[in-house]
Design a protein around this motif. Structure first.
Motif, PDB file in Angstrom:
ATOM      1  N   CYS A  50       0.653  -1.666  -0.677  1.00 46.77           N
ATOM      2  CA  CYS A  50       0.125   0.075   0.156  1.00 46.77           C
ATOM      3  C   CYS A  50       1.006   1.131   0.063  1.00 46.77           C
ATOM      4  O   CYS A  50       1.598   1.480   1.155  1.00 46.77           O
ATOM      5  CB  CYS A  50      -0.802   0.397   1.431  1.00 46.77           C
ATOM      6  SG  CYS A  50      -1.380   1.957   1.611  1.00 46.77           S
ATOM      7  N   CYS A  64       0.064   3.255   3.809  1.00 50.96           N
ATOM      8  CA  CYS A  64       0.652   2.962   5.107  1.00 50.96           C
ATOM      9  C   CYS A  64       2.128   2.369   4.748  1.00 50.96           C
ATOM     10  O   CYS A  64       2.745   2.132   6.167  1.00 50.96           O
ATOM     11  CB  CYS A  64       0.006   1.897   6.258  1.00 50.96           C
ATOM     12  SG  CYS A  64      -0.328   0.356   5.055  1.00 50.96           S
ATOM     13  N   CYS A  98      -4.484   0.382   0.377  1.00 52.73           N
ATOM     14  CA  CYS A  98      -6.378   0.477   1.465  1.00 52.73           C
ATOM     15  C   CYS A  98      -7.305   0.844   0.434  1.00 52.73           C
ATOM     16  O   CYS A  98      -6.718   2.106   0.867  1.00 52.73           O
ATOM     17  CB  CYS A  98      -6.006   0.076   2.747  1.00 52.73           C
ATOM     18  SG  CYS A  98      -4.153  -0.574   2.893  1.00 52.73           S
ATOM     19  N   CYS A 115      -5.496   5.547   4.696  1.00 44.70           N
ATOM     20  CA  CYS A 115      -4.672   5.040   3.435  1.00 44.70           C
ATOM     21  C   CYS A 115      -5.139   5.775   2.418  1.00 44.70           C
ATOM     22  O   CYS A 115      -3.361   6.120   1.739  1.00 44.70           O
ATOM     23  CB  CYS A 115      -4.275   3.722   3.369  1.00 44.70           C
ATOM     24  SG  CYS A 115      -3.670   2.453   4.177  1.00 44.70           S
TER      25      CYS A 115
HETATM   26 ZN   LIG Z   1      -2.954   0.712   3.836  1.00 49.93          ZN
END
Ligand SMILES: [Zn+2]
Length: 93
Positions: A9, A12, A48, A53
């Motif tokens: 991702c 994050c 995500c 995110c």
């Molecule tokens: Zn994420």
């Protein structure tokens, strides 16, 4: 255990199963969009489907790093991606 594809991702930086992430693609004009079907051509970035995110990921600088080129964030913003994902998930069932 299955060897499901894993992606990072860009919000994050956690590695998660590809199926759990939203794919983003950069168009020829530099505009980043959600790749709904996962079939758009070109380099993809993954995030995500969560507000935290997406909020971090959908910045020009973060996208530019992920795609290694200057990028425009999606015009529709994070909320539209989240909404679209929810709608699409329902439609597939
Ligand atoms: Zn994420």
């Amino acid at each position: 255990m299955t060897a499901a594809p894993q992606r990072t991702c860009i919000g994050c930086r956690k590695v998660r199963p590809k199926a759990a992430l939203v794919r983003l693609v950069r168009g020829a004009d530099g505009r980043v969009q959600m790749d709904d079907g996962g079939r758009a051509e070109g380099r993809g970035a993954y995030v995500c489907p969560e507000p935290g995110c997406l909020g971090k990921a959908l910045h020009a600088g973060r996208l530019g790093h992920a795609f290694k080129r200057p990028c425009e964030p999606p015009a529709s913003g994070a909320a539209a991606i989240l909404n679209g994902r929810v709608v699409n998930d329902k439609a597939r069932r």
